[in-house]
Motif scaffolding. Structure first.
Motif, PDB file in Angstrom:
ATOM      1  N   MET A  99      31.362  36.423  58.090  1.00 18.96           N
ATOM      2  CA  MET A  99      31.176  38.017  57.848  1.00 18.96           C
ATOM      3  C   MET A  99      32.514  38.818  58.061  1.00 18.96           C
ATOM      4  SD  MET A  99      28.456  39.858  58.212  1.00 18.96           S
ATOM      5  CE  MET A  99      27.935  41.678  58.258  1.00 18.96           C
ATOM      6  N   PRO A 100      32.821  39.456  56.616  1.00 18.74           N
ATOM      7  CA  PRO A 100      34.086  40.174  57.011  1.00 18.74           C
ATOM      8  C   PRO A 100      34.014  41.240  57.824  1.00 18.74           C
ATOM      9  CG  PRO A 100      33.028  40.683  54.946  1.00 18.74           C
ATOM     10  CD  PRO A 100      31.976  39.805  55.761  1.00 18.74           C
ATOM     11  N   SER A 101      34.957  41.559  58.631  1.00 20.38           N
ATOM     12  CA  SER A 101      35.416  42.624  59.468  1.00 20.38           C
ATOM     13  C   SER A 101      35.394  44.047  58.848  1.00 20.38           C
ATOM     14  CB  SER A 101      36.539  42.343  60.373  1.00 20.38           C
ATOM     15  OG  SER A 101      37.666  42.844  59.520  1.00 20.38           O
ATOM     16  N   LEU A 102      35.159  44.906  59.742  1.00 22.95           N
ATOM     17  CA  LEU A 102      35.057  46.282  59.153  1.00 22.95           C
ATOM     18  C   LEU A 102      36.272  46.700  58.290  1.00 22.95           C
ATOM     19  CD1 LEU A 102      33.293  48.760  61.596  1.00 22.95           C
ATOM     20  CD2 LEU A 102      32.433  48.153  59.442  1.00 22.95           C
ATOM     21  N   LYS A 103      37.387  46.277  58.910  1.00 17.63           N
ATOM     22  CA  LYS A 103      38.569  46.645  58.553  1.00 17.63           C
ATOM     23  C   LYS A 103      39.006  45.920  57.182  1.00 17.63           C
ATOM     24  CE  LYS A 103      43.499  47.203  59.846  1.00 17.63           C
ATOM     25  NZ  LYS A 103      44.193  46.091  59.213  1.00 17.63           N
ATOM     26  N   ASP A 104      38.540  44.614  56.934  1.00 15.87           N
ATOM     27  CA  ASP A 104      38.724  44.052  55.809  1.00 15.87           C
ATOM     28  C   ASP A 104      37.799  44.994  54.609  1.00 15.87           C
ATOM     29  OD1 ASP A 104      40.335  42.105  56.746  1.00 15.87           O
ATOM     30  OD2 ASP A 104      38.437  40.823  57.104  1.00 15.87           O
ATOM     31  N   LEU A 105      36.587  45.266  55.113  1.00 17.92           N
ATOM     32  CA  LEU A 105      35.687  45.985  54.065  1.00 17.92           C
ATOM     33  C   LEU A 105      36.413  47.212  53.582  1.00 17.92           C
ATOM     34  CD1 LEU A 105      32.347  45.457  55.302  1.00 17.92           C
ATOM     35  CD2 LEU A 105      33.244  44.567  53.379  1.00 17.92           C
ATOM     36  N   LYS A 106      36.955  48.007  54.543  1.00  6.44           N
ATOM     37  CA  LYS A 106      37.551  49.397  54.398  1.00  6.44           C
ATOM     38  C   LYS A 106      38.740  49.121  53.097  1.00  6.44           C
ATOM     39  CE  LYS A 106      37.447  53.559  55.251  1.00  6.44           C
ATOM     40  NZ  LYS A 106      36.176  54.223  54.913  1.00  6.44           N
ATOM     41  N   VAL A 107      39.283  47.982  53.565  1.00  4.56           N
ATOM     42  CA  VAL A 107      40.486  47.833  52.606  1.00  4.56           C
ATOM     43  C   VAL A 107      40.140  47.453  51.333  1.00  4.56           C
ATOM     44  CG1 VAL A 107      42.522  46.113  52.110  1.00  4.56           C
ATOM     45  CG2 VAL A 107      42.137  46.956  54.482  1.00  4.56           C
ATOM     46  N   ARG A 108      39.105  46.622  51.167  1.00  6.85           N
ATOM     47  CA  ARG A 108      38.686  46.487  50.046  1.00  6.85           C
ATOM     48  C   ARG A 108      38.014  47.477  49.127  1.00  6.85           C
ATOM     49  NH1 ARG A 108      34.800  41.616  48.567  1.00  6.85           N
ATOM     50  NH2 ARG A 108      35.236  42.034  46.332  1.00  6.85           N
ATOM     51  N   ILE A 109      37.195  48.337  49.963  1.00 11.26           N
ATOM     52  CA  ILE A 109      36.998  49.711  49.200  1.00 11.26           C
ATOM     53  C   ILE A 109      37.816  50.400  48.422  1.00 11.26           C
ATOM     54  CG2 ILE A 109      35.543  51.830  49.690  1.00 11.26           C
ATOM     55  CD1 ILE A 109      33.783  50.229  51.520  1.00 11.26           C
ATOM     56  N   ASN A 110      38.932  50.478  49.394  1.00 16.98           N
ATOM     57  CA  ASN A 110      39.960  51.446  48.965  1.00 16.98           C
ATOM     58  C   ASN A 110      40.714  50.820  47.864  1.00 16.98           C
ATOM     59  OD1 ASN A 110      39.865  53.319  50.536  1.00 16.98           O
ATOM     60  ND2 ASN A 110      41.010  52.455  52.234  1.00 16.98           N
ATOM     61  N   SER A 111      40.777  49.438  47.963  1.00 18.59           N
ATOM     62  CA  SER A 111      41.507  48.816  46.557  1.00 18.59           C
ATOM     63  C   SER A 111      40.656  49.096  45.357  1.00 18.59           C
ATOM     64  CB  SER A 111      42.016  47.451  46.862  1.00 18.59           C
ATOM     65  OG  SER A 111      41.004  46.506  46.230  1.00 18.59           O
ATOM     66  N   VAL A 112      39.441  48.967  45.378  1.00 17.44           N
ATOM     67  CA  VAL A 112      38.531  48.890  44.290  1.00 17.44           C
ATOM     68  C   VAL A 112      38.483  50.443  43.872  1.00 17.44           C
ATOM     69  CG1 VAL A 112      36.341  48.868  43.366  1.00 17.44           C
ATOM     70  CG2 VAL A 112      36.917  46.988  44.714  1.00 17.44           C
ATOM     71  N   LYS A 113      38.616  51.243  44.724  1.00 15.64           N
ATOM     72  CA  LYS A 113      38.433  52.811  44.422  1.00 15.64           C
ATOM     73  C   LYS A 113      39.792  53.039  43.578  1.00 15.64           C
ATOM     74  CE  LYS A 113      35.710  55.254  47.407  1.00 15.64           C
ATOM     75  NZ  LYS A 113      35.995  55.775  49.192  1.00 15.64           N
ATOM     76  N   SER A 114      40.943  52.384  44.032  1.00 15.87           N
ATOM     77  CA  SER A 114      42.062  52.728  43.275  1.00 15.87           C
ATOM     78  C   SER A 114      42.254  51.937  41.939  1.00 15.87           C
ATOM     79  CB  SER A 114      43.462  52.375  44.061  1.00 15.87           C
ATOM     80  OG  SER A 114      43.465  51.094  44.196  1.00 15.87           O
ATOM     81  N   THR A 115      41.446  50.949  41.934  1.00 16.01           N
ATOM     82  CA  THR A 115      41.321  50.263  40.396  1.00 16.01           C
ATOM     83  C   THR A 115      40.521  51.265  39.571  1.00 16.01           C
ATOM     84  OG1 THR A 115      41.405  48.196  41.622  1.00 16.01           O
ATOM     85  CG2 THR A 115      40.695  48.213  39.225  1.00 16.01           C
ATOM     86  N   GLN A 116      39.228  51.826  39.952  1.00 18.94           N
ATOM     87  CA  GLN A 116      38.816  52.689  39.545  1.00 18.94           C
ATOM     88  C   GLN A 116      39.441  53.752  38.812  1.00 18.94           C
ATOM     89  OE1 GLN A 116      35.701  54.805  41.426  1.00 18.94           O
ATOM     90  NE2 GLN A 116      34.141  54.373  39.786  1.00 18.94           N
ATOM     91  N   LYS A 117      40.426  54.336  39.907  1.00 22.64           N
ATOM     92  CA  LYS A 117      41.021  55.626  39.337  1.00 22.64           C
ATOM     93  C   LYS A 117      41.864  55.189  38.277  1.00 22.64           C
ATOM     94  CE  LYS A 117      41.394  58.002  43.512  1.00 22.64           C
ATOM     95  NZ  LYS A 117      42.145  57.901  44.949  1.00 22.64           N
ATOM     96  N   ILE A 118      42.402  54.071  38.515  1.00 26.20           N
ATOM     97  CA  ILE A 118      43.233  53.692  37.060  1.00 26.20           C
ATOM     98  C   ILE A 118      42.390  53.382  35.911  1.00 26.20           C
ATOM     99  CG2 ILE A 118      44.839  51.738  36.140  1.00 26.20           C
ATOM    100  CD1 ILE A 118      45.490  51.394  39.101  1.00 26.20           C
ATOM    101  N   THR A 119      41.326  52.649  35.891  1.00 27.33           N
ATOM    102  CA  THR A 119      40.558  52.487  34.710  1.00 27.33           C
ATOM    103  C   THR A 119      40.025  53.774  34.240  1.00 27.33           C
ATOM    104  OG1 THR A 119      38.489  52.045  36.012  1.00 27.33           O
ATOM    105  CG2 THR A 119      40.146  50.217  35.047  1.00 27.33           C
ATOM    106  N   LYS A 120      39.740  54.808  34.917  1.00 28.55           N
ATOM    107  CA  LYS A 120      39.347  55.965  34.659  1.00 28.55           C
ATOM    108  C   LYS A 120      40.527  56.607  33.724  1.00 28.55           C
ATOM    109  CE  LYS A 120      35.939  59.488  36.432  1.00 28.55           C
ATOM    110  NZ  LYS A 120      35.729  59.916  37.809  1.00 28.55           N
TER     111      LYS A 120
END
Lengths: 135, 296
Positions: free
Chosen positions: B1-22
């Protein structure tokens, strides 16, 4: 006598002009000729020179420089497939003189016949353009 | 089970990827519009050229002494394959599709015992072809410096191809590119450049049919053809490159649109996991407090 014909001039990049005109002077390889409405069908290659377009009789001609190409007069009118079209006011005499001397050097430095031939072709249209500007 | 912090980091990284692809999608969309305009603007010339050639070519083709650019060299032993691809990646299956078509053609030719030479335009095709046919690639044209594709960019390549033809280095040249239909659809196209295929003289009803009228030729039919055929090669090449440029942007736009959507889906599912984990943590803490209070 307000007879007109269809006139199109196309460069590889775009369709430049598609209008009704009264008369066009075309620089053919074997000499200039004037295309008037209902001209007999003909096809001619062009030498570097000026195409002069008269929208109506007696009106002032519009001049476009072409680097060569093909003119085709058919039942519908005149079509010019130009290699490259240069507006006369877009070139300065100094730039052109510089380019001409560069090209002359290229001809001297050319390694083989193919290179020399292409540089000579360049020079041909440049000097033609220079003559037109000087005139 | 990933910790809350890990999840937050991942969400942020996917978000910035999304910004780039957009952003890349937006850029591709605006470039697409320009490339499409350029491709459309070049059509009238190619069409008229085709008409003239159709009329002239069919008349001259069977005569002896016709230009080898039209009639061929009489053999097809040495084949030049020109593969036009993009300079940059991240455009979905665009390059792979072109190369796949080219590779099939090449393997057929090799199987038939022909000599194949490959000319790559755009560096993405080289990488894909090098593994199987590295020793067949004779040259690569780098178009990365070209911002807006003009006829002046296509002409030197055509000159080189024509020079090779004159020196007898190949008999038949075929160009591979993707024809632009829409942002979603690009059609892989195989086009023979040399000898020039003579299109069937179209029966247009406009009465401007070349075959119908008796033309006067200046200086002569042959001279006009000699002038026209090399130019036709350059034009066809230019047209192919323009179509290719538009297709590339279309493919990239679609690919980036998909990537943006996938990133969105991923963010959604990650957020759900994140919220669940957070809720579970709160519940767990509450249970601890309550059971601690009850024990007193």
């Amino acid at each position: 006598m307000a007879e007109t014909m269809r006139f199109e001039i196309v460069s590889p990049e775009r369709l430049l002009r598609d209008t009704e005109v009264a008369m066009v002077v075309v620089p053919g390889t074997d000499g200039d000729f004037t295309a008037l409405p209902a001209h007999a069908p003909m096809m001619s290659t062009l030498r570097p020179g000026v195409v002069e377009i008269f929208a109506e009789e007696g009106a002032e001609g519009e001049e476009l420089f072409v680097k060569g190409g093909l003119a085709q007069i058919g039942a519908k009118g005149l079509t010019i497939l130009a290699e490259e079209v240069i507006a006369l006011d877009s070139v300065s005499a100094d730039d052109l003189a510089q380019k001409i001397s560069d090209t002359r050097e290229d001809i001297e430095d050319a390694k083989d016949d193919v290179e020399r031939a292409s540089a000579e072709k360049e020079l041909a249209w440049m000097t033609a353009l220079q003559d037109v500007i000087a005139a | 089970m990933p910790s809350l912090k890990d999840l937050k980091v991942r969400i942020n990284s996917v978000k910035s990827t999304q910004k780039i692809t957009k952003a890349m999608k937006m850029v591709a969309a605006s470039k697409l519009r320009r490339a499409q305009e350029a491709a459309e603007a070049a059509r009238p010339y190619a069409e008229r050229m085709e008409k003239v050639l159709a009329g002239l070519g069919s008349a001259v083709k069977d005569q002896p002494g016709a230009s080898p650019l039209l009639a061929g060299t009489g053999s097809d032993d040495v084949q030049l394959v020109i593969v036009a691809t993009s300079e940059r990646g991240l455009c979905g299956g665009f390059n792979t599709n072109i190369v796949k078509a080219a590779r099939q053609h090449i393997s057929e030719l090799v199987a038939a015992g022909k000599t194949v030479k490959i000319l790559c335009i755009g560096k993405k095709g080289v990488g894909l072809l090098r593994r199987d046919y590295g020793d067949l690639i004779i040259d690569t044209k780098d178009m990365s410096g070209v911002k807006k594709l003009g006829f002046a960019d296509a002409q030197p390549i055509a000159q080189e191809v024509l020079g090779m033809f004159e020196r007898g280095e190949f008999d038949v040249a075929t160009l591979f590119y993707a024809k632009f239909q829409s942002a979603l659809v690009q059609i892989n196209t195989k086009q023979q450049l040399i000898p020039a295929p003579i299109p069937e003289a179209a029966n247009d009803d406009e009465g401007d049919d070349l075959a119908g009228a008796i033309y006067e030729y200046e200086p002569s039919e042959e001279a006009i053809l000699d002038d026209l055929l090399p130019r036709n090669v350059a034009i066809q090449l230019y047209r192919g490159l323009l179509e290719n440029a538009a297709s590339e942007q279309g493919a990239r736009m679609t690919a980036m649109d998909n990537a943006t959507r996938n990133a969105g889906d991923m963010i959604d599912s990650l957020s759900i996991t994140y919220n669940r984990t957070r809720q579970a943590n709160i519940t767990k803490e509450l249970i601890e407090i309550i059971s601690g209070a009850e024990a007193l």
